[in-house]
Each structure stands twice: as structure tokens, then as C-alpha cells.
Design an enzyme around this catalytic site. Structure first.
Site, short mmCIF file in Angstrom:
data_model
loop_
_atom_site.label_atom_id
_atom_site.label_comp_id
_atom_site.label_asym_id
_atom_site.label_seq_id
_atom_site.Cartn_x
_atom_site.Cartn_y
_atom_site.Cartn_z
N THR C 611 49.19 32.50 48.42
CA THR C 611 48.86 33.24 47.69
C THR C 611 47.54 32.56 47.33
O THR C 611 46.49 33.85 47.29
CB THR C 611 49.81 33.27 46.62
OG1 THR C 611 50.05 31.45 45.94
CG2 THR C 611 50.90 33.64 45.97
N GLU C 682 37.02 32.08 40.53
CA GLU C 682 35.82 32.28 40.28
C GLU C 682 35.43 32.27 42.03
O GLU C 682 34.13 33.48 42.04
CB GLU C 682 34.98 31.81 39.55
CG GLU C 682 36.16 31.39 37.53
CD GLU C 682 36.46 32.94 37.65
OE1 GLU C 682 35.42 34.02 37.68
OE2 GLU C 682 37.41 32.83 37.22
#
Lengths: 326, 214, 716
Positions: C611, C682
Site C-alpha cells: 500500500t 503529502e
């Protein structure tokens, strides 16, 4: 979406009997019409479903290739006859929309699709095409996607089809059925320029039905290319597109066909540029000269002025691809 | 190609006759032409009878097969296949991402072909066979494409995933999974905002190369 | 056979698959709009068609009489939301969240003016089209460029200074340029949606798209003045958000109000067009940056100013200029941050938020400087490598960015890059390489996890956190599996409901750190509890089932709150990334194709390789969208978006994206949390837009300083 009456007349004749009433729209694939109905841009009272009419065949005729109006874009793009005889059409179709939409959209519907101009789609904005006399939002607005050829103060929208650009280049004919029988129209004359009546996209009159297109045989299959320049690699409308078809013998161009998309209210055929290529060698220089010639009369409106430069660059590039120079 | 014989309109008989309908039928040269909206509704609307009364009559019967099961429904002509699946049949695996044919989240198969269910009027699906993501697995046994999506992590949030998988299966069936490049082009009608594209391509390649029947 | 995973570069099939994968591939995962609720009705919002002014009258008759319509809620008839009413004991705040249906004021185009509720979706939608309003129009302003003179600092004077102001001016080598990041809209695939049901006068259940069920619960309780525990917020699956669901928006209030009016549950799903006006966006931002350097590439001064747009009713601020304070070692830095108030909805954090906007300017300007200096862009960055936080002077808790540079350069084939722009052309396409870096604070918030061991050997983890897609549950299960010494398939993760133990919002790249620590600590505590029962502290991984049975216990559970210590006082904690891109630029048409990408994350220990890889790939693709195509366009004459749909607002499609190498330094941070894991969401995006722009320049010699880099700008 407004409610409407849904009709499915059994035969072509029965369809013709009902479609000339005001407020009646024909639905085939529905990929554009349903979208417009959801946005309140199209508000038919009656919807006439024609999907069951026998207008799906792709056949060879004495003079060319006939494609029924209800042939799906995906089917045409994969058809062996089309691939062999008119590869430019297949290329253009594959450059349009998405696989799912091409599985829904028909040839006739593709011709009838309306502009993607944002002002046309937003019912709070002025748009002469949607509401005649309300003004043109794009003329002094955000007109990046808009026309550089043949626009009027009333409208600078462009026709969004890729398929139609190739059919215009290939001298196709549109076969139209009406109460008085069939008529044929050169594809280049089917769509109109906006002039003072941008609400009219084409020459189809009330009560008429597109039943097919026919593409005359040609010698372009070896040297055809459809080049579409867009903001992403797929599933986007053209900034500029070019359909280029060449008939080359011993390096000399015998015939040429060129049409542009994303630049006018209709597929924009480049007759002068075509003529300028005849008898000349298929070279980059000649292509660039033809491309410059093609831009005569082009006009930018601000955001879209880049097309004055992108247009000829794309024409030359498409011709190079068609000629096998890339 | 679709057989015309197999095409049956909703077999509705209007319960009230009126002159406009008779005129219509007279004008159309064929009596088999069917006006499918109950005339009572139209008449009520014309006569400006309270719309709420008219609304009762605005639905049409719709018969279609969804994931192998025959559905007999009553729908407004304006209802899209997508909304019928999600709101009437509780088949919420088919997603609404844009509602305008611009994202592919609503992709389902109609008679084996992938289409955008958001731009499909339900009433036009009469007699058709619809397959949604819920109909892909065989019981507990996932479809190879579903397995491959899990293995290659072909998703993050999962919202575009049913549409991607329906498209991916079609992509192979259509013969458009010949190369990475071809897969990318033929999967471009399905937007994934999380950015799982390379993983989706890997999943499709694996299923294609595995040679399983999809 | 267990395959050995190269954690530095996992492939898409490496590592444990998502725990919710099966639900997602079968269509069984239920998102907010997909719950069956008895008596459900459908709400559709009507937006204003003016941009500034007041509503003078409304005609709702036609809508009210339309078939199936149950109610038309407007400011004229809406029940007052208690939390909107002024508190007489306090001075009225000058600014604050939009109070939907509270008065007749219009402050942006598309602002909701009515909610039409009907028994079916189609009827609600049609009813909404019948609502008409008359307005008193006032002049509006939606263009930041035209009102930049009206910029103001949101806090204090908006200035920061370290060392000498404008020191760059005195440097022998300098770059001074302006950069523009256009408005980007999050546009998660799932439309924002809520089902609101009043269970009693003071009791409410909502199924809502939110990145934080607890935050939504608190907001709703406060707004409707009902006890917090009487508000149940469910958000089991969230179809992406990227920041758009970090706050409670007006449409959520509208649905709750609507449910009160019709006394039935209301489902409200925003349209894609609504998504542009109703749930925030990355604000249009103008920046000017100036950098000075010595001849050997040492930075001597950075001056960075930014003007970001905000709404007329709220100040939205983000860390746009912060990137210049602490990304590189530079003795003299001064920044200025201003807002420009416009007739637009309030922006909100969008993945990478202000740092992504700031990094586009900083990393582009550094690239420009590298050409002036005739210095390799990586070398320029290494010469200004910050060994300690230049802003605080604190040591970094961990920083292996130099290794990341090397990994990325190797994978992209950086040595093929020519310093001369436009030097490589192949088949009509220029070939170029670019790089850009990113940093983002690494955080750890308090979180609580309940861990329950059952007699069948199942471990159940429960916490309220949302999982918007990164694979939080998968990572939590892996942490627990390791800590408890049990197989991952024995572990269940339950989340996304407000009656579960407290967890922070899923945002700011903090979830794995915050909630993961709580999972770790809860498992540690649970294990201790078992060890106490056994009376043998040495048993590392006891047979939990056996112990439960021996003690005749149905289960053993702990609820553990986990907080960081004072490590943040001593260390500067950050995640780092560097993105490398090879692009092809068509010499004739200006079309840019992304040919190859290598994105490297220095984000500590990688908990869940599969993931994590997807998250880095996804961030890179988000950055490619920002770089090449994303732009929400307003026609300023009307103040209205003209491309508020997925056909005209372009996000990348599959054909735009090549295989992407996601690489990890994968070295644990010794201080941030027990796992040594730092955030990733981010930094996966920050710096990417500059990497693309820099590659376009390297390829073609065309420097584009205004995003997105569309063919027209490359041709110009």
C-alpha cells in the site's frame, strides 16, 4: 431532468411520422443527448428511440463504403472493411471519447452531437446557440477551446467530433431520409457555420433522419493519419486535430485531403492546402507551406490564439505521419 | 448484432384512450407503433391537473436481466440505468462519479459490452442483459480480474474500482490488452483519482498473460 | 513460498494485500450514499447564479408542486441552526464558516440557496431545476491577479526573517521569478455524500463522507446543540478525499436541516459540478521567489512571497512559503504570506497542501539557478544540504535524503541527462530529465485503540479513524500482527464510526504514526495482560487462545491511549521525498508526455510495502495532474466556474501514466514512534510538479512558470 414521453416506433417510416413535431428528439446512443437533458440544455417532450431500426450495416457499394447511421463507433472503428478501405476513419474514431462511450455512440449520433462550449452547457450563461439572442459568453470570455475559422460574433463554438473530421476529409456523403424520400448531402456541407443562427448546427430539417454515410473509394489507405492534440493523452476533446490523407505515387502527391477539428463550427476542410500539394513531392517543406496556406483567414480570440500556431504545426505533423516521414 | 425480433417494448396497454393518442396512431402509418407513456399522465399534465396526480402514471414497466436475474421494474423514462441499479435494485457496486459519461465509475456490461450506465436511460434497456460488478464473481470465487486487482493493488479508495474491473474484463474480451500501451489507451475511459493506473495495467497484463477465460 | 520483498522498490504484487480488497473488488464496500435507510428521501441543492449580493425573492412554488417533492428548504423557511446564532455574550466574529440558509447574503457563485427534497432522486433533481431566485447583484471579484493589491496578512504582519533581508540581491548568481499555481480541485471519485437521519429530537445518525468521524461528530453536536454522544457519524469507506473531507461543509448541515424538515432521512449527494464550489480546493496562488548563490552554488539568500486566494468569509492559510524556511541550509531567508479575499468558496488543504504550491516555486527556481551556475541540480541541492533544521536549529530525528537522491538518480538514469536544454531529440520529441524535492512535517497525534483477543484466536482492533484509501487498516493489521506474533488474517480492523475509540482526522500524513502507535501500544498492553495471567513475563508470544481457555475467559481486551512524548522538543521531524521524471516534449505541438518516473520517499520504516508503494505512485500521479493539466477556471465576468466537470477539468487518465518506480529509503526514524514510520501522503506529491516543469525545460528549453503546463504554454 424533465419528464418526457418515450416512443419507440417500429419502423423507419413510423419514426419519420413522429419526429417532425416540435419538442421531439431522436435518441440513439444518447451519449450527448442524455448529458444535455441532465443539464437542462435539451428539454424534449418526446424522445424517439430508433436503436432497433436496421441501420447498423457496414457494406461495400458500387462506389464506396456504406455505413449505417446506427453503426456503433466502436464497431466501425474495428471493422475490417473500414480498416482496409478507410483507415483514417478508424483512426479518428479511436481518438474520440472512451471505449465505453464508443460502445454506445452511433455514427449518426456522432454527427448530431452538439458543441462542448462551456457557455452552451451552463444554462445560467449567455449562449446564442442555446438561447438565440442571449449573447455569446465565449466571444470575449474563456475561449481556449474555441473556433479560429468561420466564427461569427454570435458564436465561436466548435464541433467536437473526431469522426466527422475524417468523414469531411474523405468526401463522404450523408444519406438523409425524410417524408419525401431520401436525399444526399456532401459531408462538408452537412454541418453549418454559425453566422446569425448558431442554434442550427447542420442542414438537417425538421422531420429528417440520418440513415447512413457513404465514403467513396480512394487511394488514401496507405497514407492516412489522424493527429489529435489535446490536454491529456486520451479521453479529451481536441485543441486541434487534423485528418490527413495522401495519394502518393513515386514520391509525388497525386491527391490530398485535409480537414481540421477543434477549429470551427464544423469539420474544417482545407481545400487550398490540398490543392497546393498536388504534383509536389511529399516533403516536410511542402507540408509546412501547405500548412501555412491552410491558416489563411484564421482569427484568434484571445485564449485560443495559440491555435494560430498550433494549427499549422499540427497540419504539417499529420502530413508527415501520413507520408511516412515520421 | 442485436436481433430485432428479440426486441420487445414494454407491453403496456394504456387504460384510457383519448383523441390525441388516436390521432397519433392514425398519423403513424403503422399501428404497431407504441406510445409508451400512459396517456393519463400526459392528459393530466395538459389539463394542468395537479402534477402529483399525474406523477402516479409517469412510470413505465421495464424488464431486464441483471446479473442473471430477471427484474420487472416500474421506472420513469428519465431514470438512468445507473440510478435504477443503485437506488431501486440496491446494486451500489456500480458507482456514480460524474453522472455525465466523463469518468467511467458507472461502467457495466450490457449484452457483454461495456457502457456508461449514467448516460443510459433505463427504459432503453428493456430485454437486455446487464452485468454489474456484483455479478462478476461466481459465488465465493472471485473473477480472475478481481483477484488480480487485489494482488496488484489496483486501487486505493476503491470507488472507481468496480468500473475499472468491468472495463478491464471488457478490455481483454475486446482484444485490446495486447500491450501495456494498448491497455493504457483502452482503460482511459476510467478515471482513478488515487492514481492506481500502473497497478491496474499490471493486473490486466497478468490476467491476459495467464490466459484464463474472462 | 514467501517471496522476499525488496522494500526499497516493491513491485505492485509485493507484500500483504489490502484487508478490504475483497469488499472493494466485489462492489460490497459501502460508501456514504449507499446505505439502505427506511423512509429515505433525496435532497438536491440549488446554487446561486450570482456571485455577490443578496436574494430579494424566491419562487419555490413550481418546485413544491412538482411530483414527489416533499419540501423546498431556503433561508426563508429553514429552521434555525442553533450553532449559527450569535452568542450575545461574545463579540460577533468578523469571519466564520458559511451559515447555510441563515440569511439572504450571497458571497460566491454556486452558493447553496435551496435544498429540494423529494421521494426519488429524479424528482428532487427536477424540482431543484424549478427553483428560481431574484437577486440584488453587487460587484464581485474572483480574480486574484486583479486584486493582488488588496492582499493582507492573515496573522500579524505575515512576515518572517532570518539573517539579512533580501540577501539574495548581493549574490553573484541570482534568480528572481514569479510562479503561479492554478486552482486545483480535489475531485475524489466519490462525490461528497451524506445520509442524515434524526432518531429523536436530540439524536442524530449520519452516514457521511468525512476524513474524521469524531471531528464531524463534534461539529454537528455543536451546530445543533445536542449532546456529542447523541450524534453517530459513520464513514466506513471513503472514496478518496485528498483533503476535501477534512471539515464539515454546508451541504452536510443542509441535509441534517432537511431531515428535520421532512421528518425523514435525507440523502444528499453533491453533483460533480458542486464538487468545485462546495468542498474546497487548492487555492490559486501567485508567488515570487528570489534566490542568491555564490559561484560554487552555496545559497546566500532566499526571498519568497506568496498571495493565496481565500473566500470573503474565512481566512484559509497554508504553508506555502514555509518550504523556503527549512528545506535547504540558507543563512538569510525572508518570506511574506498574504491572502486575497475573493467571492469564492473557502479553499481547503489539498494533498501536499501549501507545501506543494511552495515547492513548485522553490524547486523550479533552484533548477533555474542550477543552469545559471552550470551545476547539476542534484549537486546544487547537496551543496546546500541541511544537516540540522535551519529554522529551529534542532537536529533531525532522521534524514536520509542524500540516499534518496542517489536511489532516484540511479533509477531514472540521471547520467543520461544533458545539462544543455534541448540537446536530445528523438523521433520528433525532445527528451529531458528533471527532479524536484519535497518535505513535510512528520507528526504523531494522540489516538486510542481498543484491542480484543477472542477465544477463536481473532484479534479485533477498533478505532474511529477514517480510511480514505491509503490502506490504513492494512498497515494497522501488519503492526498488530508483528507485535502480537499472530498471522495477519487473524486480525480484524474496525474503523470509521464515531462510537469507536478516539482517533485523529486522517490528514497531514499522520495516521500511520498516530493510530499505528496506538495499535502498537494497545497490543503491547494486551500482551502484558496475557503475560500477567500466565505469570511468565518471558513468554514472548503466548498461545492466546490457550490462555483464555485456561482462565475461562471469553475474551481479553484493552483500550489504550497513546501519545508521543517530548521527542518533538528535541528533534525536527520530517518526511522527505525526491521525484525524478523523464519527459518527452513534442517539438511541433508542445505536447508533454511523461516517459518515466522514479519517486523516492524517505519516510522512515515502511510498514506496509504494497500500500505504501501505491501511495507513492498515487501521489506522483496527483503531482503529474497538477503539473500538466489541472486547473479550475472561473470566468471572472460572471464569477462562475466554466469547466466544473470531468470532461473539462482534466485529471490524468491511464494513457498519461507510465510505470512508476516507487522507492523507499526504508530506514526507521528512531524517535518519532515505536514503528519508526513517518508520513508519506503529502511528500508523495510535493515537489512533483517542479520535477515535471524542470524536465520540460531540460527537454525543450521552455520554462513554464504557470501551471498547468499545457501544450499552448510549451509552444508559446
Amino acid at each position: 431532468m424533465k419528464q418526457f414521453q418515450y416512443l419507440r416506433p417500429a419502423t423507419q417510416q413510423a419514426v419519420l411520422d413522429v419526429i417532425n413535431k416540435p419538442g421531439t428528439k431522436i435518441i440513439a446512443g444518447g451519449t450527448n443527448l442524455v448529458d444535455l437533458m441532465k443539464r437542462g440544455v435539451a428539454t424534449p417532450d418526446k424522445l424517439v428511440d430508433i436503436n432497433h431500426l436496421p441501420l447498423k450495416n457496414i457494406t461495400i457499394t458500387k462506389t464506396g463504403l456504406h455505413i449505417g447511421a446506427l453503426a456503433l463507433n466502436s464497431v466501425v472503428s474495428e471493422n475490417d472493411l473500414v480498416a482496409k478501405k478507410q483507415p483514417l476513419l478508424a483512426m479518428a474514431l479511436k481518438a474520440g471519447a472512451s471505449p465505453q462511450l464508443r460502445n454506445m455512440a452511433t455514427v449518426g449520433g456522432n454527427m448530431m452531437q452538439r458543441t462542448r462550449c462551456g457557455y452552451f452547457y451552463d444554462t445560467t450563461m449567455p449562449c446564442n446557440k442555446r438561447v438565440p439572442g442571449s449573447g455569446c459568453g465565449a466571444y470575449e470570455g474563456v475561449n481556449r477551446m474555441h473556433a479560429i475559422f468561420g466564427g461569427s460574433e454570435q458564436c465561436i463554438a466548435v464541433h467536437p467530433s473526431d469522426m466527422c473530421v475524417s468523414l469531411a476529409a474523405l468526401d463522404a456523403e450523408v444519406i438523409i431520409a425524410g417524408k419525401k424520400g431520401e436525399r444526399r448531402l456532401p459531408f462538408t456541407e452537412f454541418h453549418r457555420l454559425p453566422g446569425d443562427h448558431p442554434e442550427m448546427d447542420n442542414q438537417l430539417t425538421a422531420g429528417e433522419l440520418i440513415i447512413g454515410v457513404e465514403i467513396p473509394d480512394n487511394n488514401f489507405s496507405k497514407n492516412s493519419y489522424y493527429l489529435k492534440v489535446r490536454d491529456r493523452q486520451s479521453y479529451a476533446f481536441a485543441l486541434v486535430s487534423v485528418a490527413a490523407a495522401l495519394d502518393i505515387e513515386n514520391g509525388i502527391i497525386q491527391h490530398a485531403r485535409l480537414a481540421m477539428g477543434g477549429v470551427a463550427h464544423k469539420p474544417w476542410r482545407l481545400f487550398d492546402a490540398e490543392r497546393s500539394l498536388i504534383g509536389k513531392p511529399a516533403s516536410e517543406d511542402n507540408f509546412k507551406q501547405a500548412a501555412q496556406l491552410a491558416m489563411q483567414g484564421a482569427k484568434g480570440y484571445g485564449y485560443n490564439s495559440f491555435k494560430l500556431k498550433l494549427g499549422p504545426a499540427t497540419i504539417a505533423e499529420a502530413l508527415k505521419h501520413a507520408a511516412g516521414l515520421v | 448484432m442485436e436481433k430485432e425480433e428479440s426486441f420487445h417494448g414494454p407491453d403496456i396497454e394504456p387504460d384510457v384512450e383519448d383523441s390525441s393518442r388516436r390521432n397519433f396512431l392514425k398519423q403513424s402509418s403503422l399501428l404497431t407503433a407504441v406510445a409508451l407513456t400512459p396517456v393519463t399522465a400526459l392528459k393530466a399534465a395538459e389539463m394542468r391537473v395537479d402534477d402529483k396526480v399525474a406523477s402516479v402514471f409517469e412510470k413505465l414497466p421495464l424488464k431486464m436481466e441483471v446479473n442473471g436475474k430477471q427484474q420487472n421494474l416500474s421506472v420513469e423514462p428519465r431514470s438512468t440505468l445507473l440510478d435504477i441499479l443503485r437506488e431501486q435494485l440496491d446494486l451500489t457496486g456500480t458507482k456514480k462519479g460524474c453522472d455525465h459519461g466523463q469518468c467511467g465509475a458507472c461502467t457495466v456490461h450490457v449484452d457483454g459490452k461495456r457502457i456508461n450506465s449514467c448516460l443510459t436511460l433505463g427504459i432503453m434497456m428493456n430485454g437486455k442483459k446487464i452485468t454489474t460488478i456484483e455479478g462478476l464473481a461466481k459465488g465465493d470465487q472471485l473473477h480472475p480480474m478481481q483477484e488480480a486487482f487485489i494482488k496488484h493493488d489496483g486501487f486505493q479508495c476503491g470507488y472507481c474500482t468496480p468500473g475499472q474491473i468491468m472495463s478491464a474484463v471488457a478490455c481483454i474480451r475486446e482484444g485490446h490488452a495486447g500491450s501495456e500501451q494498448e491497455i493504457r489507451e483502452y482503460m482511459s475511459g476510467n478515471i482513478c483519482r488515487c492514481g492506481a493506473y500502473p497497478n491496474i495495467v499490471n493486473a490486466i497484463l497478468e490476467v491476459k498473460d495467464g490466459g484464463q477465460t474472462v | 513460498m514467501e517471496k522476499v520483498i525488496n522494500l526499497n522498490m516493491p513491485s505492485s504484487s509485493d507484500g500483504m494485500s489490502r484487508i478490504d480488497g475483497r469488499l472493494k473488488v466485489t462492489g460490497a464496500a459501502k460508501y456514504s450514499a449507499e446505505y439502505t435507510v427506511e423512509g429515505l428521501t433525496y435532497g438536491v441543492l440549488v446554487g446561486s447564479t450570482i456571485t455577490n449580493g443578496t436574494i430579494t425573492s424566491m419562487d419555490t412554488k413550481a418546485a413544491e408542486h412538482a411530483p414527489g417533492v416533499l419540501a423546498v428548504v431556503t433561508h426563508l423557511n429553514a429552521p434555525k441552526v442553533p450553532g449559527f446564532q450569535p452568542d450575545p455574550s461574545k463579540p460577533a466574529p468578523k469571519k466564520g464558516p458559511l451559515k447555510i440558509f441563515d440569511d439572504n447574503k450571497i458571497v460566491y457563485n454556486g452558493q447553496p440557496i435551496a435544498l429540494v427534497i423529494a421521494d426519488t432522486y429524479e424528482r428532487a433533481l427536477y424540482g431543484a431545476s424549478l427553483v428560481k431566485a431574484q437577486y440584488n447583484k453587487e460587484p464581485h471579484q474572483t480574480s486574484l491577479q486583479e486584486s493582488i493589491g488588496k492582499g493582507y496578512p492573515p496573522h500579524g504582519d505575515g512576515l518572517y526573517k532570518r539573517g539579512t533581508e533580501d540577501a539574495w540581491k548581493l549574490a553573484p548568481f541570482k534568480v528572481e521569478q514569479e510562479y503561479i499555481v492554478s486552482t486545483n480541485t480535489h475531485n475524489p471519485m466519490e462525490l461528497h455524500a451524506i445520509i442524515a437521519r434524526w432518531d429523536a429530537d436530540d439524536k442524530l445518525t449520519v452516514w457521511d463522507k468525512t476524513q474524521g468521524v469524531k471531528a464531524t461528530q463534534n461539529d454537528v453536536a455543536r451546530l445543533f446543540k445536542i449532546p456529542v454522544h447523541n450524534v453517530q457519524v459513520n464513514s466506513k469507506f471513503v472514496g478518496g478525499a485528498f483533503g476535501s473531507a477534512l471539515r464539515t461543509w454546508p451541504h452536510e448541515v443542509a441535509a441534517i436541516v432537511g431531515a428535520k424538515v421532512v421528518k425523514r432521512p435525507v440523502k444528499l449527494v453533491l453533483s460533480r459540478a458542486d464538487m468545485f464550489t462546495s468542498v474546497g480546493y487548492r487555492p490559486y496562488t501567485w508567488q515570487k521567489i528570489a534566490i542568491g548563490a555564490t559561484a560554487d552554488g552555496k545559497l546566500t539568500g532566499i526571498t519568497h512571497e506568496a498571495y493565496g486566494q481565500t473566500s470573503a468569509y474565512e481566512n484559509f492559510t497554508e504553508g506555502t512559503v514555509r518550504v523556503s524556511l527549512n528545506t535547504y541550509a540558507c543563512p538569510n531567508v525572508n518570506t511574506k504570506y498574504n491572502l486575497v479575499s475573493l467571492n469564492v468558496g473557502t479553499p481547503t488543504w489539498m494533498r501536499g497542501p501549501g507545501e506543494a504550491t511552495g515547492a513548485f516555486a522553490l524547486e523550479s527556481a533552484l533548477d533555474e539557478l542550477s543552469y545559471d551556475l552550470k551545476l547539476d541540480p542534484i549537486e546544487l541541492r547537496l551543496r546546500n544540504y541541511a544537516e540540522v533544521d535551519p529554522e529551529s536549529g534542532k537536529p533531525y530525528s532522521s534524514k536520509f535524503l542524500n540516499e534518496a537522491y542517489q536511489m532516484g538518480a540511479d533509477h531514472i538514469g540521471w547520467k543520461e541527462r544533458k545539462q544543455e536544454p534541448g540537446a536530445v531529440k528523438k523521433d520528433g520529441w525532445f527528451v529531458g530529465y528533471g527532479m524536484g524535492g519535497g518535505m513535510f512535517g512528520a507528526y504523531r497525534d494522540g489516538a486510542t485503540v481498543k484491542a480484543t483477543m477472542m477465544t477463536d484466536g481473532r484479534l479485533i482492533l477498533q478505532t474511529a479513524v477514517s480510511d480514505i484509501g491509503p490502506g490504513t487498516g492494512t498497515a494497522m493489521v501488519l503492526i498488530a500482527a508483528e507485535k502480537m506474533g499472530i498471522p495477519a488474517d487473524k486480525i480484524t480492523f474496525e474503523n470509521g464510526e464515531s462510537d469507536l475509540p478516539d482517533a485523529p482526522m486522517q490528514g497531514g500524513s499522520g495516521t500511520t504514526s498516530s493510530v499505528g502507535s496506538a495499535v502498537h501500544d494497545a497490543c503491547a498492553e494486551l500482551k502484558q495482560k496475557f503475560q500477567k495471567l500466565i505469570g511468565n513475563g518471558d513468554t514472548d508470544n503466548p498461545d492466546y487462545v490457550q490462555v483464555l481457555k485456561q482462565h475461562n475467559l471469553p475474551l481479553l481486551e484493552v483500550t489504550t491511549k497513546s501519545n508521543g512524548g517530548d521527542e518533538r522538543k528535541n528533534y525536527s521531524m520530517n518526511s522527505w521525498s525526491v521525484h525524478f521524471v523523464r519527459v518527452l516534449v513534442n517539438a511541433a505541438t508542445g505536447v508533454v508526455k511523461i516517459d518515466k518516473v522514479a519517486s523516492v520517499a524517505d519516510s522512515g520504516h515502511i510498514v506496509s510495502p504494497k500500500t505504501a508503494r501505491s501511495q507513492v505512485v498515487g501521489g506522483a500521479i496527483g503531482g503529474i495532474g497538477m503539473a500538466l493539466m489541472e486547473e479550475s477556471i472561473i470566468d471572472h465576468r460572471y464569477g462562475r466556474y466554466i469547466n466544473n466537470n470531468f470532461a473539462d477539468y482534466h485529471v490524468p487518465v491511464n494513457a498519461d501514466i507510465p510505470q512508476i518506480d516507487a522507492l523507499f529509503v526504508n530506514k526507521p526514524d528512531p524517535y518519532i514512534n515505536p514503528m519508526g514510520a513517518k508520513g508519506m501522503a503529502e511528500i508523495a506529491l510535493i515537489g512533483m510538479a517542479a520535477a515535471v516543469a524542470n524536465a520540460v525545460y531540460n527537454a525543450s528549453g521552455k520554462r513554464v512558470r504557470e501551471l498547468p503546463i499545457t501544450p499552448d504554454k510549451v509552444m508559446a
